[in-house]
Design an enzyme around this catalytic site. Structure first.
Site, PDB file in Angstrom:
ATOM      1  N   HIS A   1      10.702  -9.333   0.514  1.00  0.00           N
ATOM      2  CA  HIS A   1      10.523  -7.453   0.814  1.00  0.00           C
ATOM      3  C   HIS A   1      12.025  -7.052   1.045  1.00  0.00           C
ATOM      4  O   HIS A   1      12.271  -7.226   1.917  1.00  0.00           O
ATOM      5  CB  HIS A   1       9.243  -7.130   1.454  1.00  0.00           C
ATOM      6  CG  HIS A   1       8.823  -5.921   1.432  1.00  0.00           C
ATOM      7  ND1 HIS A   1       9.609  -4.455   2.179  1.00  0.00           N
ATOM      8  CD2 HIS A   1       7.731  -5.350   0.977  1.00  0.00           C
ATOM      9  CE1 HIS A   1       8.709  -3.859   1.695  1.00  0.00           C
ATOM     10  NE2 HIS A   1       7.742  -4.038   0.179  1.00  0.00           N
TER      11      HIS A   1
ATOM     12  N   TYR B   1       2.923   4.904   0.977  1.00  0.00           N
ATOM     13  CA  TYR B   1       3.631   5.315   1.807  1.00  0.00           C
ATOM     14  C   TYR B   1       2.986   6.037   2.612  1.00  0.00           C
ATOM     15  O   TYR B   1       1.861   6.462   1.804  1.00  0.00           O
ATOM     16  CB  TYR B   1       4.860   6.475   1.288  1.00  0.00           C
ATOM     17  CG  TYR B   1       5.566   5.302   0.917  1.00  0.00           C
ATOM     18  CD1 TYR B   1       6.946   4.407   1.506  1.00  0.00           C
ATOM     19  CD2 TYR B   1       6.425   5.735  -0.144  1.00  0.00           C
ATOM     20  CE1 TYR B   1       7.584   3.658   0.901  1.00  0.00           C
ATOM     21  CE2 TYR B   1       7.393   5.065  -0.668  1.00  0.00           C
ATOM     22  CZ  TYR B   1       8.076   3.931  -0.177  1.00  0.00           C
ATOM     23  OH  TYR B   1       9.458   3.304  -1.202  1.00  0.00           O
TER      24      TYR B   1
ATOM     25  N   PHE C   1       6.312   2.263  -4.266  1.00  0.00           N
ATOM     26  CA  PHE C   1       8.470   2.355  -4.121  1.00  0.00           C
ATOM     27  C   PHE C   1       8.403   4.044  -3.744  1.00  0.00           C
ATOM     28  O   PHE C   1       9.911   4.576  -3.632  1.00  0.00           O
ATOM     29  CB  PHE C   1       9.043   1.156  -4.383  1.00  0.00           C
ATOM     30  CG  PHE C   1       8.943   0.403  -3.759  1.00  0.00           C
ATOM     31  CD1 PHE C   1       9.264  -0.053  -2.487  1.00  0.00           C
ATOM     32  CD2 PHE C   1       8.084  -1.463  -4.284  1.00  0.00           C
ATOM     33  CE1 PHE C   1       8.915  -1.898  -2.164  1.00  0.00           C
ATOM     34  CE2 PHE C   1       8.191  -2.513  -4.384  1.00  0.00           C
ATOM     35  CZ  PHE C   1       8.301  -2.678  -2.920  1.00  0.00           C
TER      36      PHE C   1
ATOM     37  N   ASP D   1       0.974  -1.377  -0.228  1.00  0.00           N
ATOM     38  CA  ASP D   1       0.233   0.243  -0.553  1.00  0.00           C
ATOM     39  C   ASP D   1       1.366   1.156  -0.377  1.00  0.00           C
ATOM     40  O   ASP D   1       2.209   0.851   0.107  1.00  0.00           O
ATOM     41  CB  ASP D   1      -0.917  -0.031   1.560  1.00  0.00           C
ATOM     42  CG  ASP D   1      -0.108   0.193   2.491  1.00  0.00           C
ATOM     43  OD1 ASP D   1       0.828  -0.121   2.514  1.00  0.00           O
ATOM     44  OD2 ASP D   1      -0.750   0.594   3.419  1.00  0.00           O
TER      45      ASP D   1
END
Length: 224
Positions: free
Chosen positions: A186, A66, A77, A64
């Site tokens: 991740h 930031y 990202f 989801d």
């Protein structure tokens, strides 16, 4: 929220009439009225707007947006040019440096990737300020799953980069043998050392694209 446009709108049009999407639309409208929500409404669908359906070569799935002020702008990202580079992206840049020799830039704005055909899609497209995962389960997952299924059916080779468990849970939808699926932990500081570092996903992606006669991605984000 602003409407989707172009090829993605045509492809995803059936979703807009579904009950879950009507509820989602109402819920999101209420959330923006009541709370501080990221990204700005005009940026919600930027992943689709920046990378039209017929240009997608690579898919990076995030979770989801930031949730701190000024960071999210609709690409997973990525942050706006003037914003400090977040820790997960610091680790992505480190792997890029080690894998492809890219220098580590002074900003985290990844629009360059999106414009080359890297669809940078979060599975949930909005979030309340300072509350990670606060819009999980309100309907976004169904919508982005529909987008992933559309991509899966496309007959040209693509690369799917699945980093972390939430992204890897989408793997069951990806059964087109033309596509390459690459999995790794991740890139967050909590898990990057478990195998994200050294995964060589960026060079593997370009090798696959070149093998199939597709222009590789120039991964170097320039200093601003």
């Amino acid at each position: 929220m602003p409407p989707l446009q172009g090829q993605w709108y045509e492809a995803l049009k059936p979703e807009f009439g579904k009950e879950y999407y009507r509820k989602l639309f109402t819920t999101i409208g209420q959330e923006y009225k009541t709370y501080k929500v990221f990204p700005a409404p005009d940026d919600i669908f930027n992943a689709f707007h920046f990378t039209p359906l017929d240009r997608v070569k690579v898919v990076i799935l995030g979770q989801d947006p930031y949730h701190n002020d000024g960071q999210a702008h609709g690409l997973c990202f990525s942050v706006k040019p003037e914003v400090e580079v977040p820790p997960s992206l610091v680790n992505i840049y480190q792997e890029l440096h080690d894998d492809c020799g890219c220098y580590i830039p002074n900003n985290g704005y990844l629009e360059k990737w999106a414009k080359q055909g890297v669809l940078m899609l979060n599975t949930v497209l909005t979030v309340r300020a300072h509350q990670a995962n606060s819009h999980k389960g309100i309907g976004w997952e169904e919508f982005t799953d529909a987008a992933i299924r559309i991509l899966n059916k496309i007959d040209r080779p693509m690369v799917f980069l699945l980093w972390g468990r939430p992204a890897q849970m989408k793997k069951s939808m990806l059964n087109n043998p033309k596509h390459l699926i690459l999995e790794a932990p991740h890139p967050s500081p909590l898990s990057a050392y478990r195998g994200f570092f050294g995964c060589h996903h960026f060079s593997q992606t370009n090798e696959f694209l070149i093998q199939h006669g597709i222009e590789p991605i120039d991964w170097q984000i320039e200093n601003r």
